[in-house]
Design a protein around this motif. Structure first.
Motif, PDB file in Angstrom:
ATOM      1  N   SER A  22     -27.148 -75.061 124.440  1.00 24.07           N
ATOM      2  CA  SER A  22     -28.648 -73.501 124.564  1.00 24.07           C
ATOM      3  C   SER A  22     -27.056 -71.950 123.893  1.00 24.07           C
ATOM      4  O   SER A  22     -26.125 -72.322 123.797  1.00 24.07           O
ATOM      5  CB  SER A  22     -27.955 -73.059 126.886  1.00 24.07           C
ATOM      6  N   ASP A  23     -27.897 -70.917 124.144  1.00 23.07           N
ATOM      7  CA  ASP A  23     -27.400 -70.054 123.354  1.00 23.07           C
ATOM      8  C   ASP A  23     -25.507 -69.810 124.647  1.00 23.07           C
ATOM      9  O   ASP A  23     -24.613 -69.712 123.741  1.00 23.07           O
ATOM     10  CB  ASP A  23     -27.664 -68.411 123.665  1.00 23.07           C
ATOM     11  N   THR A  24     -26.312 -70.442 125.445  1.00 22.32           N
ATOM     12  CA  THR A  24     -24.972 -69.816 126.827  1.00 22.32           C
ATOM     13  C   THR A  24     -23.417 -70.773 125.935  1.00 22.32           C
ATOM     14  O   THR A  24     -22.661 -70.426 126.283  1.00 22.32           O
ATOM     15  CB  THR A  24     -25.413 -69.731 127.419  1.00 22.32           C
ATOM     16  N   GLU A  25     -24.437 -71.820 125.377  1.00 22.12           N
ATOM     17  CA  GLU A  25     -22.909 -73.069 125.462  1.00 22.12           C
ATOM     18  C   GLU A  25     -22.568 -72.616 124.479  1.00 22.12           C
ATOM     19  O   GLU A  25     -21.505 -72.359 124.538  1.00 22.12           O
ATOM     20  CB  GLU A  25     -23.894 -74.540 125.969  1.00 22.12           C
ATOM     21  N   ILE A  26     -23.274 -71.714 123.207  1.00 25.10           N
ATOM     22  CA  ILE A  26     -22.822 -71.992 121.827  1.00 25.10           C
ATOM     23  C   ILE A  26     -21.701 -70.460 122.147  1.00 25.10           C
ATOM     24  O   ILE A  26     -20.600 -70.377 121.511  1.00 25.10           O
ATOM     25  CB  ILE A  26     -23.405 -71.406 121.059  1.00 25.10           C
ATOM     26  N   ASP A  27     -21.785 -69.621 122.748  1.00 28.51           N
ATOM     27  CA  ASP A  27     -20.649 -68.269 123.660  1.00 28.51           C
ATOM     28  C   ASP A  27     -19.760 -69.318 123.832  1.00 28.51           C
ATOM     29  O   ASP A  27     -18.709 -68.641 123.551  1.00 28.51           O
ATOM     30  CB  ASP A  27     -21.957 -67.698 124.126  1.00 28.51           C
ATOM     31  N   GLU A  28     -20.176 -70.153 125.003  1.00 27.46           N
ATOM     32  CA  GLU A  28     -18.595 -70.824 125.773  1.00 27.46           C
ATOM     33  C   GLU A  28     -18.055 -71.298 124.443  1.00 27.46           C
ATOM     34  O   GLU A  28     -16.380 -71.277 124.798  1.00 27.46           O
ATOM     35  CB  GLU A  28     -19.198 -71.795 126.880  1.00 27.46           C
ATOM     36  N   ILE A  29     -19.020 -72.190 123.759  1.00 21.98           N
ATOM     37  CA  ILE A  29     -18.118 -72.839 122.539  1.00 21.98           C
ATOM     38  C   ILE A  29     -16.746 -72.354 121.696  1.00 21.98           C
ATOM     39  O   ILE A  29     -15.843 -71.914 121.487  1.00 21.98           O
ATOM     40  CB  ILE A  29     -18.960 -74.131 121.454  1.00 21.98           C
ATOM     41  N   ILE A  30     -17.841 -70.878 121.680  1.00 20.36           N
ATOM     42  CA  ILE A  30     -17.140 -69.576 119.809  1.00 20.36           C
ATOM     43  C   ILE A  30     -16.009 -69.389 121.078  1.00 20.36           C
ATOM     44  O   ILE A  30     -14.982 -68.619 120.312  1.00 20.36           O
ATOM     45  CB  ILE A  30     -18.399 -68.919 119.933  1.00 20.36           C
ATOM     46  N   GLN A  31     -16.177 -69.093 123.070  1.00 23.23           N
ATOM     47  CA  GLN A  31     -15.024 -68.262 123.263  1.00 23.23           C
ATOM     48  C   GLN A  31     -13.526 -69.257 123.154  1.00 23.23           C
ATOM     49  O   GLN A  31     -12.940 -68.955 123.033  1.00 23.23           O
ATOM     50  CB  GLN A  31     -15.499 -67.890 124.838  1.00 23.23           C
ATOM     51  N   LYS A  32     -13.579 -70.447 123.039  1.00 22.40           N
ATOM     52  CA  LYS A  32     -12.992 -71.533 123.309  1.00 22.40           C
ATOM     53  C   LYS A  32     -12.253 -71.762 122.257  1.00 22.40           C
ATOM     54  O   LYS A  32     -11.481 -71.706 122.004  1.00 22.40           O
ATOM     55  CB  LYS A  32     -13.158 -73.324 123.782  1.00 22.40           C
ATOM     56  N   LEU A  33     -13.363 -71.332 120.997  1.00 25.70           N
ATOM     57  CA  LEU A  33     -12.280 -71.569 119.524  1.00 25.70           C
ATOM     58  C   LEU A  33     -11.838 -70.580 119.525  1.00 25.70           C
ATOM     59  O   LEU A  33     -10.850 -70.306 118.580  1.00 25.70           O
ATOM     60  CB  LEU A  33     -13.561 -72.112 118.678  1.00 25.70           C
ATOM     61  N   LYS A  34     -12.275 -69.184 119.803  1.00 26.44           N
ATOM     62  CA  LYS A  34     -11.217 -68.036 120.026  1.00 26.44           C
ATOM     63  C   LYS A  34      -9.904 -68.272 120.617  1.00 26.44           C
ATOM     64  O   LYS A  34      -8.713 -67.554 119.987  1.00 26.44           O
ATOM     65  CB  LYS A  34     -11.579 -66.963 120.348  1.00 26.44           C
ATOM     66  N   TYR A  35     -10.351 -68.422 121.623  1.00 30.41           N
ATOM     67  CA  TYR A  35      -8.905 -68.504 121.892  1.00 30.41           C
ATOM     68  C   TYR A  35      -7.754 -69.440 121.497  1.00 30.41           C
ATOM     69  O   TYR A  35      -6.529 -69.284 121.850  1.00 30.41           O
ATOM     70  CB  TYR A  35      -8.667 -69.192 123.918  1.00 30.41           C
TER      71      TYR A  35
END
Length: 902
Positions: free
Chosen positions: A607-620
């Motif tokens: 889902s788009d929400t999961e993609i956003d969560e993944i991106i936030q983890k990558l940014k971290y």
């Protein structure tokens, strides 16, 4: 007439009203210490110092007062500092017990009695060591006062010293470290002096620096340029300081093997055994004037009468340019001739004691028997063992020997103190048996293999451990060493010493979790850390124990945080321990996040929400790498010159860029794109690789004008590249422990001027000098005038020729008839054969970064072949082909097990 001692007396001590209850902690332990009850005296503002028969009183006065300035509110003032040389019998009423018998100049006695401190020796060196013991006694009391909260603003108004007699001397003449400065970190002058100060305080007297290309010779300005090479002025500055503190500052100048930092310069390539070699060609007459010039200037720069010529691991000797000489006189004789020539050069410039690594000599009976016995053999062995029989073998052969265990620091986030201390202890124990039979002493080695990632400040622990052990082996307190070290070096209170010991042991134990087979095989911490986080959709890290590793490191980090505010001395050094924890925690975070995200992306329905969560983890994680990079840079520059730092910072940048690309892909709805270089490793069809040329050709057709064209080339081990008949460059790529060959094994060549509309030809002449799995790899990008892009790459469509080509045949010309050439053999794209090669924007000058273990299969192949050659002797020649087949199987097995390319 009775010989007058060199003597220091400190008088004006007051009687103490309290008993001295503290058990002294000293490193090293003195040979004899008699503490007379609990009586003590107070050093105070009224105490004064007198020197008798002392040549350099300034050193002693300065050393003592500098330390007092750090911990007390008083000093021994200038007005009470008596410089005159007087008969101490007129000044000292104490009876002076005789010094211990010793063949060395480091014996001293320290007496504290009748409100007086007396230090005396026959030599200034012994007097200096006695003063260092006194300073440690003062430190003991200062820390005791701190524990009792009896300090004002962290300063003592007085310092108590117990009534005692110490008689002391060392077990070995030589005690010190050998430190690599050629593979990355080159100390600043101030940091070198700091190391010397620490070594001398703990009674070590040798500091050897490992030089490949790290000497700035006026006649060879290219060598060491841009690498932080030491100038003669810098060496003299450091050398003067070392002499002042009774330390021999000694060069280890590699004179045969491990010289690829020099040979990688095209100007000096001809001095090597072959292009890309790590070893000089001893049959090249130009080599000897080169060595003489280098050794001459080094000998003028270093005042020590010791000179270390290196000469270890000269694996390449006899493989190519000196092969004919080997067939005529044998390899052993070739070595003997070179060693003799080298000895004559080194002694010509006043060097009286010539040290050489033992590995080639001790494993060859002819060399061991015939080599001149004036050489001092440095017997190195970095594996913990119960016995080290080569020490006895060398001594029985008539040589003097220096033992050299290791701190096991290289390629690790923190030195493996657990295994290193076992190695050091067992080796010194063996040497102790032979101390009167030719064993001169001990040099603890540190190395910076590949890029010297780990910080030198963390090596001080191992240096002091070895120094204390080599001073007084029999009274060495191995069990309590870490506590004693934490107490004296960091000023940690006794109630926290268990915590400090646990910190070092746990951090050291975590290292073993990424070992494979042997502690000497290159460990993979930094390979894991700097590997692409998303190399494939099915990627799983080969670091299977990372969760256990993370648990240990997290525990260590907690211990560090609980201690960091309690450190009284060496706070900056203690931060390096904390950074080791942080670096390890970052690795665990990277592996965990990469594994979790890769697993999710394989599902393809997210889902788009999961993609956003993944991106936030990558940014971290990306931000953690940015922060760690900044701290790494700060810690490096606090102790080392800047050159070579960029090489390591580029690896941080590579990982950060990988996260940037992944975030960008996900924002575009792309779950995975292969990042690997699309070009294949190719070669001719052959089982074994003789050191003769192999030829490759490829025709490409261009339909429009070229604006820019760049190719990226690698080879195992060497190749010349031609475009439309013009030679555009060459490259050598192989496994190396030295930094320049690693950086230079990928080369970018601009071929914009050579390409034209129509038919074009790429031709390559390649050599494999190592006998195992020759290969070439070429990847190119073409930017046309209209802005479109195209690629050139090695693949199965290339043609090759394995035969000899007659002189005069322009095989690289566009019109050459290659109709009898065959299609190449392909090993496939990376990571096959030589590890990860990730696609870079070569048109913008960005090169592919190779892994440290590039060419490791070939390294293992030659290492095993060399070992079997020593072990089997003539049988090796009889069963040569069968053994080569077995060796290949062993190499493949090892590579599958240890997974150096993950």
């Amino acid at each position: 007439m009775v010989k007058q001692y060199k003597l220091i007396s400190i008088k004006g001590l007051k009687d103490s009203q309290s008993e001295f209850e503290l058990k002294l902690t000293l490193l090293p332990n003195p040979k004899e210490l008699i503490q007379d009850g609990m009586e003590s005296y107070l050093l105070n503002t009224e105490s004064y110092i007198t020197f008798h028969n002392v040549d350099s009183p300034n050193l002693f006065y300065k050393d003592l007062n500098e330390y007092l300035d750090n911990i007390s509110s008083f000093q021994i003032t200038e007005k009470s500092y008596k410089k005159e040389k007087v008969n101490y019998n007129d000044d000292i009423s104490l009876s002076l017990p005789p010094l211990l018998d010793s063949p060395f100049e480091d014996m001293y006695n320290l007496i504290i009695k009748e409100n007086t401190i007396v230090i005396y020796s026959n030599y200034e060196k012994g007097l200096f060591y006695g003063l260092q013991t006194l300073i440690q006694i003062l430190k003991n009391n200062y820390l005791s006062l701190s524990e009792k909260n009896e300090l004002k603003n962290s300063k003592a108004d007085y310092l108590a010293v117990p009534k005692l007699i110490i008689r002391d001397t060392s077990d070995f003449m030589i005690r010190g470290i050998a430190q690599d400065i050629s593979r990355g970190q080159v100390f600043t002058t101030d940091n070198a002096k700091r190391v010397l100060h620490i070594l001398s305080h703990y009674k070590m007297n040798f500091y050897c620096i490992y030089i490949e290309d790290m000497f700035s010779h006026p006649k060879y300005p290219e060598i060491g340029k841009g690498r932080g090479a030491l100038t003669k002025e810098e060496i003299k500055n450091i050398d003067d300081f070392a002499k002042e503190r009774f330390i021999e500052f000694v060069p280890i100048f590699e004179s045969l093997g491990h010289v690829d930092n020099i040979l990688t310069h095209e100007k000096y390539e001809s001095l090597g055994e072959y292009p890309g070699s790590q070893c000089f060609n001893t049959q090249n007459k130009d080599l000897y004037p080169f060595l003489e010039n280098q050794i001459s200037e080094l000998s003028k720069s270093f005042s020590a009468k010791y000179f270390h010529v290196g000469c270890d691991e000269s694996f390449d000797l006899g493989k190519y340019r000196s092969k004919e000489s080997v067939s005529k006189i044998g390899k052993s004789q070739l070595y003997l001739q070179f060693y003799e020539n080298l000895y004559q050069i080194v002694t010509k410039f006043g060097n009286e004691n010539i040290i050489i690594y033992d590995d080639i000599i001790v494993n060859d009976e002819k060399i061991l028997k015939s080599l001149r016995k004036d050489y001092i053999l440095m017997q190195w062995d970095y594996v913990p063992r119960k016995k080290y029989p080569k020490i006895k073998k060398i001594i029985n052969a008539g040589y003097k020997v220096i033992i050299s265990p290791s701190m096991l620091n290289w390629q690790r986030h923190f030195p493996d103190f657990i295994n290193s201390s076992k190695n050091v202890y067992s080796m010194v124990r063996e040497a102790f048996i032979f101390r009167d039979k030719g064993c001169l002493g001990f040099l603890n080695s540190t190395w910076g293999d590949f890029r010297y990632y780990s910080f030198r400040e963390n090596e001080i622990l191992g240096a002091i451990y070895g120094g204390a052990l080599a001073w007084n082996f029999q009274d060495f307190d191995d069990y309590n060493f870490l506590k004693n070290y934490g107490f004296l070096f960091y000023g940690i209170e006794r109630t926290d010493l268990d915590r400090f010991s646990n910190l070092i042991i746990s951090l050291s134990s975590s290292v073993a979790l990424y070992y494979h087979f042997s502690i000497l095989l290159p460990s993979f911490f930094y390979m894991y850390l700097f590997k692409h986080p998303f190399p494939s959709i099915n990627y799983k890290s080969s670091f299977k124990k990372y969760k256990k590793f993370g648990s240990i490191v997290n525990s260590s980090f907690k211990e560090f945080n609980q201690l960091k505010d309690k450190i009284k001395f060496e706070r900056n050094n203690f931060n390096y321990i904390g950074f080791s924890c942080e670096l390890a925690r970052l690795l665990c975070l990277k592996i965990e996040i990469s594994g979790t995200i890769t697993h999710k992306l394989r599902n393809k329905v997210i889902s788009d929400t999961e993609i956003d969560e993944i991106i936030q983890k990558l940014k971290y994680v990306r931000q953690e790498f940015i922060s760690t990079k900044k701290k790494y840079e700060e810690l490096w520059l606090s102790a080392a010159k800047r050159p070579c730092l960029e090489v390591n910072l580029n690896l941080f940048d590579f990982v950060i860029e990988c996260y940037d690309k992944k975030i960008n892909e996900l924002q575009q709805g792309i779950f995975f794109q292969t990042p690997y270089l699309p070009s294949e490793w190719i070669w001719v069809h052959e089982k074994y690789c003789p050191p003769v040329p192999r030829y490759f050709r490829k025709i490409i057709h261009l339909n429009k004008p070229v604006k820019q064209a760049v190719i990226e080339v690698l080879a195992s081990t060497f190749m010349n590249i031609y475009i439309n008949g013009d030679k555009v460059g060459n490259v050598s790529s192989r496994f190396s422990l030295s930094i320049l060959p690693i950086v230079k094994r990928v080369k970018l060549l601009d071929i914009s001027k050579q390409l034209h509309v129509g038919r074009n030809q790429i031709a390559i002449e390649a050599y494999n000098f190592e006998g195992y799995m020759g290969a070439i790899n070429l990847y190119g990008q073409i930017l046309y005038d209209d802005g479109t892009l195209d690629e050139i790459l090695t693949d199965k469509t290339w043609f090759c020729y394995a035969g000899a080509i007659k002189e005069g045949k322009n095989w690289f010309a566009l019109d050459f008839n290659d109709s009898n050439w065959k299609k190449v053999k392909s090993y496939g794209i990376s990571p096959k054969l030589n590890g990860d090669l990730f696609k870079s924007d070569i048109l913008k000058g960005k090169k592919t970064i190779t892994q440290d273990y590039f060419g490791m299969q070939t390294f293992f192949f030659n290492a095993i072949k060399t070992f079997l050659g020593y072990f089997l002797g003539r049988l090796y020649k009889i069963f040569g082909k069968l053994l080569l087949t077995i060796i290949k199987w062993i190499v493949n097995f090892i590579i599958r097990r240890i997974k150096p390319y993950d």
